[in-house]
Motif scaffolding. Structure first.
Motif, short mmCIF file in Angstrom:
data_model
loop_
_atom_site.label_atom_id
_atom_site.label_comp_id
_atom_site.label_asym_id
_atom_site.label_seq_id
_atom_site.Cartn_x
_atom_site.Cartn_y
_atom_site.Cartn_z
N ALA A 187 -37.50 21.38 -45.64
CA ALA A 187 -37.16 22.71 -46.17
C ALA A 187 -35.77 22.71 -46.79
O ALA A 187 -35.56 23.23 -47.89
CB ALA A 187 -37.26 23.75 -45.07
N LEU A 188 -34.79 22.11 -46.10
CA LEU A 188 -33.43 22.07 -46.63
C LEU A 188 -33.34 21.21 -47.88
O LEU A 188 -32.64 21.55 -48.84
CB LEU A 188 -32.47 21.54 -45.56
N TYR A 236 -32.12 12.81 -48.77
CA TYR A 236 -33.09 13.27 -47.77
C TYR A 236 -32.77 12.66 -46.40
O TYR A 236 -32.84 13.35 -45.39
CB TYR A 236 -34.52 12.92 -48.18
N VAL A 282 -37.62 20.80 -40.78
CA VAL A 282 -36.36 21.44 -41.18
C VAL A 282 -35.71 20.68 -42.33
O VAL A 282 -35.24 21.28 -43.30
CB VAL A 282 -35.41 21.54 -39.96
N ALA A 283 -35.72 19.35 -42.27
CA ALA A 283 -35.10 18.54 -43.32
C ALA A 283 -35.84 18.71 -44.65
O ALA A 283 -35.21 18.78 -45.71
CB ALA A 283 -35.08 17.07 -42.93
N VAL A 302 -34.67 23.15 -50.90
CA VAL A 302 -33.65 24.07 -51.42
C VAL A 302 -32.60 23.29 -52.21
O VAL A 302 -32.17 23.72 -53.29
CB VAL A 302 -33.01 24.88 -50.27
N PHE A 303 -32.18 22.14 -51.68
CA PHE A 303 -31.20 21.31 -52.39
C PHE A 303 -31.75 20.86 -53.74
O PHE A 303 -31.06 20.92 -54.76
CB PHE A 303 -30.83 20.09 -51.54
N SER A 341 -30.20 17.40 -39.76
CA SER A 341 -31.19 18.35 -39.22
C SER A 341 -31.53 18.02 -37.77
O SER A 341 -31.86 18.91 -36.98
CB SER A 341 -32.47 18.33 -40.05
N ILE A 399 -29.82 14.48 -44.93
CA ILE A 399 -30.22 15.82 -44.48
C ILE A 399 -31.07 15.71 -43.22
O ILE A 399 -30.96 16.53 -42.31
CB ILE A 399 -30.96 16.58 -45.61
N TRP A 400 -31.90 14.67 -43.12
CA TRP A 400 -32.75 14.49 -41.95
C TRP A 400 -31.90 14.25 -40.71
O TRP A 400 -32.14 14.82 -39.64
CB TRP A 400 -33.72 13.33 -42.16
#
Length: 88
Positions: free
Chosen positions: A64-65, A10, A61-62, A68-69, A17, A13-14
């Protein structure tokens, strides 16, 4: 996936993002604002950077991504074998 791994993914990804969100943040530069130039700064430097707005949109955004991950991790929609193009 364990909790420490999920937190690390996370965080990665953050950070990524943040680079996706930055071009869409409305931070007006010194030339557009007409403010006095601060010595040592470029004309394109923002006068007031909206940190809270940027962090909020980056978190949205992070999340949401990462969702999905995480769903892909649980359900296996895309696996490593599917990404191996040498088998074709």
């Amino acid at each position: 996936m364990g909790l420490p791994s999920a937190i690390a993914v996370y965080f990665l990804i953050w950070v990524l993002s943040a680079f996706l969100v930055l071009p869409f943040i409305n931070a007006r530069n010194q030339r557009e604002e007409g403010d006095a130039q601060i010595p040592g700064q470029a004309d394109s430097a923002p006068t007031h950077f909206p940190v809270r707005q940027t962090a909020l949109w980056t978190t949205i955004v992070a999340t949401a991504l990462f969702t999905v991950f995480w769903l892909n991790w649980d359900y296996g929609w895309v696996t490593v074998d599917m990404l191996d193009w040498t088998q074709w």
